[in-house]
Motif scaffolding. Structure first.
Motif, PDB file in Angstrom:
ATOM      1  N   ILE A 130       3.630  -7.236  -8.243  1.00 43.47           N
ATOM      2  CA  ILE A 130       3.383  -6.451  -7.036  1.00 43.47           C
ATOM      3  C   ILE A 130       4.692  -5.933  -6.455  1.00 43.47           C
ATOM      4  CG2 ILE A 130       2.303  -6.424  -4.762  1.00 43.47           C
ATOM      5  CD1 ILE A 130       0.376  -6.997  -7.096  1.00 43.47           C
ATOM      6  N   VAL A 131       4.735  -4.647  -6.193  1.00 43.31           N
ATOM      7  CA  VAL A 131       5.894  -4.008  -5.576  1.00 43.31           C
ATOM      8  C   VAL A 131       5.446  -3.369  -4.264  1.00 43.31           C
ATOM      9  CG1 VAL A 131       7.731  -2.300  -5.847  1.00 43.31           C
ATOM     10  CG2 VAL A 131       6.830  -3.485  -7.869  1.00 43.31           C
ATOM     11  N   ILE A 132       6.103  -3.705  -3.189  1.00 44.14           N
ATOM     12  CA  ILE A 132       5.803  -3.079  -1.898  1.00 44.14           C
ATOM     13  C   ILE A 132       6.635  -1.805  -1.763  1.00 44.14           C
ATOM     14  CG2 ILE A 132       5.965  -3.312   0.614  1.00 44.14           C
ATOM     15  CD1 ILE A 132       5.514  -6.279   0.291  1.00 44.14           C
ATOM     16  N   SER A 133       5.995  -0.744  -1.321  1.00 41.02           N
ATOM     17  CA  SER A 133       6.716   0.503  -1.077  1.00 41.02           C
ATOM     18  C   SER A 133       6.692   0.830   0.411  1.00 41.02           C
ATOM     19  CB  SER A 133       6.111   1.666  -1.865  1.00 41.02           C
ATOM     20  OG  SER A 133       6.838   2.856  -1.635  1.00 41.02           O
ATOM     21  N   ILE A 134       7.889   0.904   0.989  1.00 38.27           N
ATOM     22  CA  ILE A 134       8.027   1.366   2.367  1.00 38.27           C
ATOM     23  C   ILE A 134       8.201   2.882   2.302  1.00 38.27           C
ATOM     24  CG2 ILE A 134       9.362   1.222   4.494  1.00 38.27           C
ATOM     25  CD1 ILE A 134      10.427  -1.499   3.470  1.00 38.27           C
ATOM     26  N   ASP A 135       7.148   3.595   2.648  1.00 40.03           N
ATOM     27  CA  ASP A 135       7.170   5.053   2.589  1.00 40.03           C
ATOM     28  C   ASP A 135       7.634   5.597   3.938  1.00 40.03           C
ATOM     29  OD1 ASP A 135       6.112   4.759   0.050  1.00 40.03           O
ATOM     30  OD2 ASP A 135       4.053   5.006   0.733  1.00 40.03           O
ATOM     31  N   VAL A 136       8.648   6.426   3.892  1.00 38.96           N
ATOM     32  CA  VAL A 136       9.249   6.929   5.124  1.00 38.96           C
ATOM     33  C   VAL A 136       9.210   8.459   5.118  1.00 38.96           C
ATOM     34  CG1 VAL A 136      11.341   6.989   6.534  1.00 38.96           C
ATOM     35  CG2 VAL A 136      10.769   4.922   5.249  1.00 38.96           C
ATOM     36  N   LEU A 137       8.738   9.024   6.214  1.00 37.50           N
ATOM     37  CA  LEU A 137       8.689  10.476   6.373  1.00 37.50           C
ATOM     38  C   LEU A 137       9.274  10.831   7.733  1.00 37.50           C
ATOM     39  CD1 LEU A 137       7.653  13.099   4.984  1.00 37.50           C
ATOM     40  CD2 LEU A 137       5.533  12.805   6.280  1.00 37.50           C
ATOM     41  N   GLN A 138      10.288  11.685   7.726  1.00 36.62           N
ATOM     42  CA  GLN A 138      10.974  12.069   8.967  1.00 36.62           C
ATOM     43  C   GLN A 138      11.452  10.841   9.740  1.00 36.62           C
ATOM     44  OE1 GLN A 138      11.634  15.184   9.244  1.00 36.62           O
ATOM     45  NE2 GLN A 138      10.222  15.931   7.685  1.00 36.62           N
ATOM     46  N   ASN A 139      12.010   9.883   8.995  1.00 35.75           N
ATOM     47  CA  ASN A 139      12.595   8.661   9.564  1.00 35.75           C
ATOM     48  C   ASN A 139      11.589   7.769  10.288  1.00 35.75           C
ATOM     49  OD1 ASN A 139      15.377   8.908   8.742  1.00 35.75           O
ATOM     50  ND2 ASN A 139      15.525  10.627  10.177  1.00 35.75           N
ATOM     51  N   LYS A 140      10.307   7.902   9.947  1.00 30.90           N
ATOM     52  CA  LYS A 140       9.282   7.012  10.475  1.00 30.90           C
ATOM     53  C   LYS A 140       8.442   6.477   9.316  1.00 30.90           C
ATOM     54  CE  LYS A 140       8.865   9.256  14.996  1.00 30.90           C
ATOM     55  NZ  LYS A 140       7.938   9.908  15.963  1.00 30.90           N
ATOM     56  N   VAL A 141       7.943   5.249   9.493  1.00 27.83           N
ATOM     57  CA  VAL A 141       7.100   4.664   8.455  1.00 27.83           C
ATOM     58  C   VAL A 141       5.827   5.494   8.318  1.00 27.83           C
ATOM     59  CG1 VAL A 141       5.814   2.633   7.709  1.00 27.83           C
ATOM     60  CG2 VAL A 141       7.984   2.351   8.923  1.00 27.83           C
ATOM     61  N   LEU A 142       5.533   5.902   7.066  1.00 24.76           N
ATOM     62  CA  LEU A 142       4.318   6.671   6.799  1.00 24.76           C
ATOM     63  C   LEU A 142       3.174   5.703   6.533  1.00 24.76           C
ATOM     64  CD1 LEU A 142       2.817   9.318   6.221  1.00 24.76           C
ATOM     65  CD2 LEU A 142       3.610   9.150   3.846  1.00 24.76           C
ATOM     66  N   SER A 143       2.154   5.762   7.379  1.00 24.64           N
ATOM     67  CA  SER A 143       0.976   4.928   7.211  1.00 24.64           C
ATOM     68  C   SER A 143      -0.227   5.676   7.759  1.00 24.64           C
ATOM     69  CB  SER A 143       1.140   3.593   7.939  1.00 24.64           C
ATOM     70  OG  SER A 143      -0.028   2.813   7.836  1.00 24.64           O
ATOM     71  N   LYS A 144      -1.252   5.839   6.920  1.00 25.97           N
ATOM     72  CA  LYS A 144      -2.444   6.573   7.337  1.00 25.97           C
ATOM     73  C   LYS A 144      -3.356   5.749   8.228  1.00 25.97           C
ATOM     74  CE  LYS A 144      -2.706   9.451   3.155  1.00 25.97           C
ATOM     75  NZ  LYS A 144      -3.513   9.764   1.947  1.00 25.97           N
ATOM     76  N   TYR A 145      -3.229   4.413   8.154  1.00 22.51           N
ATOM     77  CA  TYR A 145      -4.228   3.569   8.774  1.00 22.51           C
ATOM     78  C   TYR A 145      -3.695   2.620   9.846  1.00 22.51           C
ATOM     79  CZ  TYR A 145      -6.673   5.146   4.591  1.00 22.51           C
ATOM     80  OH  TYR A 145      -7.229   5.919   3.603  1.00 22.51           O
ATOM     81  N   MET A 146      -2.375   2.450   9.925  1.00 22.10           N
ATOM     82  CA  MET A 146      -1.809   1.484  10.869  1.00 22.10           C
ATOM     83  C   MET A 146      -0.632   2.086  11.617  1.00 22.10           C
ATOM     84  SD  MET A 146      -1.636  -2.087   8.728  1.00 22.10           S
ATOM     85  CE  MET A 146      -0.680  -1.374   7.384  1.00 22.10           C
ATOM     86  N   GLU A 147      -0.322   1.464  12.747  1.00 24.49           N
ATOM     87  CA  GLU A 147       0.906   1.776  13.458  1.00 24.49           C
ATOM     88  C   GLU A 147       1.969   0.790  12.978  1.00 24.49           C
ATOM     89  OE1 GLU A 147       1.749   4.146  15.626  1.00 24.49           O
ATOM     90  OE2 GLU A 147      -0.234   5.092  15.451  1.00 24.49           O
ATOM     91  N   LEU A 148       2.916   1.268  12.214  1.00 20.96           N
ATOM     92  CA  LEU A 148       3.961   0.413  11.669  1.00 20.96           C
ATOM     93  C   LEU A 148       5.325   0.962  12.055  1.00 20.96           C
ATOM     94  CD1 LEU A 148       2.739  -0.287   8.004  1.00 20.96           C
ATOM     95  CD2 LEU A 148       2.792  -1.904   9.908  1.00 20.96           C
ATOM     96  N   ASP A 149       6.252   0.052  12.335  1.00 20.59           N
ATOM     97  CA  ASP A 149       7.629   0.469  12.513  1.00 20.59           C
ATOM     98  C   ASP A 149       8.516  -0.435  11.658  1.00 20.59           C
ATOM     99  OD1 ASP A 149       8.018  -1.933  13.917  1.00 20.59           O
ATOM    100  OD2 ASP A 149       7.785  -0.973  15.862  1.00 20.59           O
ATOM    101  N   PHE A 150       9.801  -0.142  11.638  1.00 24.42           N
ATOM    102  CA  PHE A 150      10.704  -0.868  10.757  1.00 24.42           C
ATOM    103  C   PHE A 150      10.790  -2.350  11.114  1.00 24.42           C
ATOM    104  CE2 PHE A 150      12.786   3.482  10.478  1.00 24.42           C
ATOM    105  CZ  PHE A 150      12.216   3.771   9.248  1.00 24.42           C
TER     106      PHE A 150
END
Length: 231
Positions: A130-150
């Protein structure tokens, strides 16, 4: 001496390897690569294996967007070279299915629905798969379903202790704009687990070692010959 290992990137859409910039998937075009005259993912993977690559990152864009999948191609590539697959897997069932086609499965913040699912996945599967990917767009965490920050992510990653974490700056994909080191600085103490991706250039490679990043995802700069393979 540069020791960072390059993991070549292939994005697949409608059966072809494709390329584009900044995550604008609708505008992606068939990939032109120095590794093969066609955009056939299997042929490209074979050439990468011959060049010495021992792992490949594949994003199945159709599966991520829930518009079908390219799992038959992923499976074929996985017979040639072990695949680290992003297909939008986000829970026990989808990870179980994806592992039938690939050596490792990526669980990405873009498609993760609940942090609880992440803990369940790590309790059931070998952490090496399992590999976790922290997807970042415009310096913010990209998440379609949750509010996530660094800070939330770092807190949970420290608890989970994954062996590999992709830090993917989607805004930089295809731009050859260089590593966004400010993102790396958001996760002190986790650098040795990082696989950095998004805009990697030849000039970045020396800095990667100094910053403790052992692996990098490289697409555009590898396929156009700007970065020579270091597998």
């Amino acid at each position: 001496m540069v020791t960072s290992v390059i993991i070549p990137v292939l994005d697949i859409k409608k059966g072809l390897a494709v390329s584009g910039k900044s995550g604008n998937r609708e505008t992606y075009q068939p990939l032109q690569t120095v590794f093969h005259r066609s955009s056939d993912p299997v042929e490209i993977a074979g050439s990468l294996r011959s060049a010495g690559a021992n792992e490949i990152y594949i994003a199945d864009l159709d599966a991520i967007e829930k518009r079908g999948s390219n799992m038959d191609i992923v499976h074929e590539v996985n017979q040639i070279i072990p695949v680290m697959l992003d297909c939008g897997a986000s829970d026990l069932d989808s990870v179980t299915e994806a592992l039938q086609f690939a050596d490792k499965v990526i669980v990405a913040t873009e498609t993760l629905k609940r942090l609880e699912d992440l803990y369940e996945i790590f309790s059931r599967f070998d952490g090496e798969q399992i590999v976790i990917s922290i997807d970042v767009l415009q310096n913010k965490v990209l998440s379609k379903y949750m509010e996530l920050d660094f800070s939330i992510l770092r807190e949970n990653l420290v608890k989970l202790q994954p062996t590999q974490i992709i830090l993917l700056d989607i805004s930089n994909v295809g731009t050859e704009g260089g590593v966004n080191w400010e993102l790396v600085d958001e996760f002190p103490g986790l650098e040795s687990s990082f696989i950095l991706g998004g805009g990697i250039t030849g000039e970045d490679m020396g800095q990667l070692d100094k910053r403790g990043a052992g692996k990098v995802l490289v697409g555009t700069a590898l396929h156009n010959g700007q970065i020579k393979p270091i597998f």
